[in-house]
Scaffold this motif. Structure first.
Motif, PDB file in Angstrom:
ATOM      1  N   CYS A 185       0.850  -1.189   0.000  1.00 38.02           N
ATOM      2  CA  CYS A 185       0.000   0.000   0.000  1.00 38.02           C
ATOM      3  C   CYS A 185       0.885   1.238   0.000  1.00 38.02           C
ATOM      4  CB  CYS A 185      -0.924   0.011   1.213  1.00 38.02           C
ATOM      5  SG  CYS A 185      -1.909   1.521   1.395  1.00 38.02           S
ATOM      6  N   PRO A 186       0.815   2.054  -1.081  1.00 36.32           N
ATOM      7  CA  PRO A 186      -0.061   1.843  -2.240  1.00 36.32           C
ATOM      8  C   PRO A 186       0.465   0.742  -3.164  1.00 36.32           C
ATOM      9  CG  PRO A 186       1.335   3.761  -2.607  1.00 36.32           C
ATOM     10  CD  PRO A 186       1.606   3.302  -1.201  1.00 36.32           C
ATOM     11  N   VAL A 187      -0.482   0.010  -3.758  1.00 31.18           N
ATOM     12  CA  VAL A 187      -0.137  -0.984  -4.765  1.00 31.18           C
ATOM     13  C   VAL A 187       0.593  -0.255  -5.901  1.00 31.18           C
ATOM     14  CG1 VAL A 187      -1.119  -2.592  -6.446  1.00 31.18           C
ATOM     15  CG2 VAL A 187      -2.125  -2.413  -4.147  1.00 31.18           C
ATOM     16  N   PRO A 188       1.750  -0.749  -6.395  1.00 29.58           N
ATOM     17  CA  PRO A 188       2.316  -2.080  -6.206  1.00 29.58           C
ATOM     18  C   PRO A 188       3.549  -2.106  -5.288  1.00 29.58           C
ATOM     19  CG  PRO A 188       3.238  -1.142  -8.186  1.00 29.58           C
ATOM     20  CD  PRO A 188       2.366  -0.073  -7.570  1.00 29.58           C
ATOM     21  N   THR A 189       3.753  -1.105  -4.438  1.00 31.44           N
ATOM     22  CA  THR A 189       4.964  -1.075  -3.619  1.00 31.44           C
ATOM     23  C   THR A 189       4.709  -1.637  -2.228  1.00 31.44           C
ATOM     24  OG1 THR A 189       4.547   1.172  -2.808  1.00 31.44           O
ATOM     25  CG2 THR A 189       5.804   0.958  -4.848  1.00 31.44           C
ATOM     26  N   ILE A 190       5.765  -2.209  -1.633  1.00 24.25           N
ATOM     27  CA  ILE A 190       5.720  -2.690  -0.255  1.00 24.25           C
ATOM     28  C   ILE A 190       6.243  -1.584   0.644  1.00 24.25           C
ATOM     29  CG2 ILE A 190       6.635  -4.358   1.397  1.00 24.25           C
ATOM     30  CD1 ILE A 190       4.611  -5.583  -0.490  1.00 24.25           C
ATOM     31  N   ASP A 191       5.491  -1.283   1.690  1.00 23.34           N
ATOM     32  CA  ASP A 191       5.828  -0.194   2.588  1.00 23.34           C
ATOM     33  C   ASP A 191       5.599  -0.597   4.032  1.00 23.34           C
ATOM     34  OD1 ASP A 191       6.152   2.471   0.828  1.00 23.34           O
ATOM     35  OD2 ASP A 191       4.538   1.274  -0.045  1.00 23.34           O
ATOM     36  N   THR A 192       6.193   0.173   4.930  1.00 22.00           N
ATOM     37  CA  THR A 192       5.818   0.177   6.335  1.00 22.00           C
ATOM     38  C   THR A 192       5.047   1.467   6.557  1.00 22.00           C
ATOM     39  OG1 THR A 192       7.757  -1.086   7.013  1.00 22.00           O
ATOM     40  CG2 THR A 192       6.653   0.229   8.699  1.00 22.00           C
ATOM     41  N   ASN A 193       3.790   1.345   6.999  1.00 22.11           N
ATOM     42  CA  ASN A 193       2.911   2.510   7.101  1.00 22.11           C
ATOM     43  C   ASN A 193       2.477   2.755   8.537  1.00 22.11           C
ATOM     44  OD1 ASN A 193       2.795   3.151   4.269  1.00 22.11           O
ATOM     45  ND2 ASN A 193       1.473   1.369   3.979  1.00 22.11           N
ATOM     46  N   LEU A 194       2.675   3.993   8.976  1.00 24.42           N
ATOM     47  CA  LEU A 194       2.273   4.416  10.323  1.00 24.42           C
ATOM     48  C   LEU A 194       1.152   5.444  10.290  1.00 24.42           C
ATOM     49  CD1 LEU A 194       5.860   4.897  11.852  1.00 24.42           C
ATOM     50  CD2 LEU A 194       4.459   2.822  11.814  1.00 24.42           C
ATOM     51  N   GLY A 195       0.662   5.764   9.102  1.00 21.43           N
ATOM     52  CA  GLY A 195      -0.382   6.783   8.986  1.00 21.43           C
ATOM     53  C   GLY A 195       0.151   8.198   9.092  1.00 21.43           C
ATOM     54  N   CYS A 196       1.405   8.404   8.750  1.00 21.27           N
ATOM     55  CA  CYS A 196       2.002   9.732   8.877  1.00 21.27           C
ATOM     56  C   CYS A 196       1.311  10.776   8.004  1.00 21.27           C
ATOM     57  CB  CYS A 196       3.490   9.673   8.538  1.00 21.27           C
ATOM     58  SG  CYS A 196       4.473   8.670   9.682  1.00 21.27           S
ATOM     59  N   TYR A 197       0.628  10.337   6.950  1.00 19.15           N
ATOM     60  CA  TYR A 197      -0.018  11.281   6.033  1.00 19.15           C
ATOM     61  C   TYR A 197      -1.057  12.152   6.720  1.00 19.15           C
ATOM     62  CZ  TYR A 197      -4.061   8.136   5.941  1.00 19.15           C
ATOM     63  OH  TYR A 197      -5.152   7.373   6.304  1.00 19.15           O
ATOM     64  N   ASP A 198      -1.670  11.664   7.812  1.00 19.46           N
ATOM     65  CA  ASP A 198      -2.663  12.486   8.511  1.00 19.46           C
ATOM     66  C   ASP A 198      -2.381  12.590  10.014  1.00 19.46           C
ATOM     67  OD1 ASP A 198      -3.459  10.033   9.529  1.00 19.46           O
ATOM     68  OD2 ASP A 198      -5.494  10.092   8.702  1.00 19.46           O
ATOM     69  N   ALA A 199      -1.144  12.261  10.416  1.00 15.95           N
ATOM     70  CA  ALA A 199      -0.799  12.313  11.844  1.00 15.95           C
ATOM     71  C   ALA A 199      -0.570  13.733  12.343  1.00 15.95           C
ATOM     72  CB  ALA A 199       0.447  11.464  12.110  1.00 15.95           C
ATOM     73  N   GLY A 200      -0.279  14.665  11.430  1.00 17.55           N
ATOM     74  CA  GLY A 200      -0.045  16.049  11.816  1.00 17.55           C
ATOM     75  C   GLY A 200       1.256  16.257  12.567  1.00 17.55           C
ATOM     76  N   GLN A 201       2.233  15.376  12.362  1.00 17.03           N
ATOM     77  CA  GLN A 201       3.488  15.440  13.106  1.00 17.03           C
ATOM     78  C   GLN A 201       4.666  15.946  12.269  1.00 17.03           C
ATOM     79  OE1 GLN A 201       3.341  14.789  16.489  1.00 17.03           O
ATOM     80  NE2 GLN A 201       1.165  14.736  15.899  1.00 17.03           N
ATOM     81  N   GLY A 202       4.412  16.293  11.023  1.00 15.45           N
ATOM     82  CA  GLY A 202       5.475  16.805  10.171  1.00 15.45           C
ATOM     83  C   GLY A 202       6.621  15.818  10.054  1.00 15.45           C
ATOM     84  N   ALA A 203       7.858  16.334  10.219  1.00 18.72           N
ATOM     85  CA  ALA A 203       9.050  15.502  10.077  1.00 18.72           C
ATOM     86  C   ALA A 203       9.212  14.509  11.221  1.00 18.72           C
ATOM     87  CB  ALA A 203      10.289  16.384   9.989  1.00 18.72           C
ATOM     88  N   ASN A 204       8.410  14.611  12.263  1.00 12.87           N
ATOM     89  CA  ASN A 204       8.494  13.675  13.394  1.00 12.87           C
ATOM     90  C   ASN A 204       7.800  12.345  13.117  1.00 12.87           C
ATOM     91  OD1 ASN A 204      10.032  15.282  15.098  1.00 12.87           O
ATOM     92  ND2 ASN A 204       8.226  16.370  15.865  1.00 12.87           N
ATOM     93  N   CYS A 205       7.189  12.230  11.952  1.00 15.73           N
ATOM     94  CA  CYS A 205       6.578  10.955  11.546  1.00 15.73           C
ATOM     95  C   CYS A 205       6.855  10.747  10.071  1.00 15.73           C
ATOM     96  CB  CYS A 205       5.066  10.976  11.813  1.00 15.73           C
ATOM     97  SG  CYS A 205       4.210   9.402  11.511  1.00 15.73           S
ATOM     98  N   TRP A 206       7.587   9.707   9.750  1.00 21.24           N
ATOM     99  CA  TRP A 206       7.847   9.405   8.342  1.00 21.24           C
ATOM    100  C   TRP A 206       7.774   7.900   8.095  1.00 21.24           C
ATOM    101  CZ3 TRP A 206      12.239   6.533   7.130  1.00 21.24           C
ATOM    102  CH2 TRP A 206      13.267   6.512   8.083  1.00 21.24           C
ATOM    103  N   ASP A 207       7.208   7.561   6.949  1.00 17.16           N
ATOM    104  CA  ASP A 207       6.967   6.162   6.599  1.00 17.16           C
ATOM    105  C   ASP A 207       6.876   6.039   5.082  1.00 17.16           C
ATOM    106  OD1 ASP A 207       4.527   7.375   6.089  1.00 17.16           O
ATOM    107  OD2 ASP A 207       3.348   6.087   7.411  1.00 17.16           O
ATOM    108  N   ALA A 208       6.238   4.961   4.597  1.00 21.04           N
ATOM    109  CA  ALA A 208       5.958   4.775   3.164  1.00 21.04           C
ATOM    110  C   ALA A 208       7.194   5.004   2.302  1.00 21.04           C
ATOM    111  CB  ALA A 208       4.812   5.686   2.720  1.00 21.04           C
ATOM    112  N   GLN A 209       8.257   4.261   2.616  1.00 23.59           N
ATOM    113  CA  GLN A 209       9.531   4.441   1.917  1.00 23.59           C
ATOM    114  C   GLN A 209       9.694   3.549   0.689  1.00 23.59           C
ATOM    115  OE1 GLN A 209      11.908   6.945   3.032  1.00 23.59           O
ATOM    116  NE2 GLN A 209       9.914   7.407   3.927  1.00 23.59           N
ATOM    117  N   HIS A 210       8.644   2.809   0.312  1.00 24.08           N
ATOM    118  CA  HIS A 210       8.668   1.976  -0.901  1.00 24.08           C
ATOM    119  C   HIS A 210       9.899   1.063  -0.931  1.00 24.08           C
ATOM    120  CE1 HIS A 210       5.500   4.652  -1.803  1.00 24.08           C
ATOM    121  NE2 HIS A 210       6.132   5.499  -2.594  1.00 24.08           N
ATOM    122  N   TRP A 211      10.059   0.261   0.112  1.00 32.87           N
ATOM    123  CA  TRP A 211      11.269  -0.545   0.232  1.00 32.87           C
ATOM    124  C   TRP A 211      11.190  -1.927  -0.427  1.00 32.87           C
ATOM    125  CZ3 TRP A 211      10.330  -4.999   2.906  1.00 32.87           C
ATOM    126  CH2 TRP A 211       9.327  -4.991   3.898  1.00 32.87           C
ATOM    127  N   GLY A 212      10.068  -2.232  -1.055  1.00 29.86           N
ATOM    128  CA  GLY A 212       9.939  -3.515  -1.745  1.00 29.86           C
ATOM    129  C   GLY A 212       8.830  -3.465  -2.775  1.00 29.86           C
TER     130      GLY A 212
END
Length: 341
Positions: A185-212
């Motif tokens: 998620c998002p298809v077709p990439t493998i990610d680790t997702n913490l919901g940073c897109y709507d966490a409101g934490q700016g640079a203190n929350c980062w994920d979705a690095q498309h590592w696979g």
């Protein structure tokens, strides 16, 4: 791996399995019966399956063989519902198995999902660990191995964790405490997702690095989630040897921001594993760019899950509790990234 005559009367093997190792009608007249995915020689009652045959059936290095999930020993069970996937067939679980090692021993923490074992691949396939829930405030490290193949164009999440109720105040994933360790998620990439897109934490929350990618993990991967004494959460992807680690997600002050662990709460978490392959039930389907894949042959395995506490005590009671398998037998190696952090 269960004996269909264990209770003195014939019980049918689970879907996708057949009796092996003896005569179906004469208990005790030959070798003990076991429910297996295939018997030696290709037929029922033909003898125990060899380890080489089991290996060729899963095709995954960390899940040499497979066995039916037992409610007595497996931490996993078929979930009752799903928020993100809808199907007229309800929640299905017949493609889920436990993994066995080279000696045939079952890993109670494991889950092996094989979409090649069913002709009807459209549906919502979901498993959970309701009997083995844990308090995140007591966690120092979560470790597991994961491997997948043929999972392209499919919203699949071999392992994730969350706490109920899920973000009841804001409805925001980034404040829910959900941790998607491995997710296409998002298809077709493998990610680790913490919901940073709507966490409101700016640079203190980062994920979705498309590592696979969903096509293949290219062999086994080790994953480790850590929580330090300040409540900062990090997730690392490593080689199976727990070396060559790369940090793939971080949430600063996770314990002080996520709903399950704020305002005096220490709500329990459970593990989840799923393939969503029918139609949407919430906005997650669109957000993950999910598609229905009626020909998928996806298979994945999650093995050797352990949860290390931040005290000297285990989180789960000892055997005979099936949850005891989640207690590490020794302190796992703390991941060190290639940059030394």
């Amino acid at each position: 791996g269960e004996d269909p005559y264990e209770f003195g009367v014939e019980r049918p093997c689970c879907s996708g399995l057949q009796p092996c190792g003896g005569e179906w009608t004469a208990r005790g007249a030959s070798a003990p019966l076991r429910c297996q995915r295939a018997c030696e020689g290709g037929g029922g009652g033909g003898g125990a399956t060899t380890q080489e045959e089991e290996n060729s059936k899963t095709g995954l290095k960390t899940c040499v063989g497979s066995a039916a999930m037992s409610s007595d020993t497996s931490i996993w069970s078929v979930a009752a519902s799903s928020e993100s996937c809808h199907s007229d067939k309800g929640i299905r679980g017949e493609v889920g198995f436990s993994c066995t090692d080279a000696s045939g021993r079952v890993d109670p923490t494991s889950i092996f999902v094989d979409m090649g074992s069913t002709q009807d691949k459209v549906g919502c396939f979901v498993w959970e660990t309701p009997d083995c829930q844990y308090p995140m405030r007591s966690v120092k490290q979560i470790d597991f191995n994961v491997e997948w193949d043929g999972c392209e164009n499919l919203w699949m999440a071999p392992l994730w964790t969350f706490s109920f109720p899920w973000s009841p105040v804001t409805g925001l994933q980034g404040l829910s405490g959900e941790v998607d360790f491995v997710e296409q998620c998002p298809v077709p990439t493998i990610d680790t997702n913490l919901g940073c897109y709507d966490a409101g934490q700016g640079a203190n929350c980062w994920d979705a690095q498309h590592w696979g990618t969903g096509k293949s993990s290219m062999g086994p991967v080790h994953m480790a989630m850590t929580l330090d004494t300040q409540g900062n959460l990090e997730v690392h992807r490593c080689a199976l040897s727990r070396t060559n680690c790369i940090k793939v997600a971080r949430y600063t002050n996770y314990l002080g921001i996520a709903y399950p662990t704020t305002e005096g709460r220490d709500n329990l978490y459970k593990f989840m594993s799923d393939i969503f392959n029918d139609r949407p039930n919430d906005a997650g389907w669109l957000g993950c760019k999910a598609v229905q894949n009626p020909t998928t042959s996806c298979k994945y395995a999650v093995t050797n899950i352990t949860i290390l506490s931040n005290t000297n005590a285990h989180i789960f009671p000892p055997e005979p509790s099936k949850c005891a398998a989640l207690n590490p037998k020794e302190s796992p190696v703390q991941p060190i990234d290639n940059d030394g952090n």
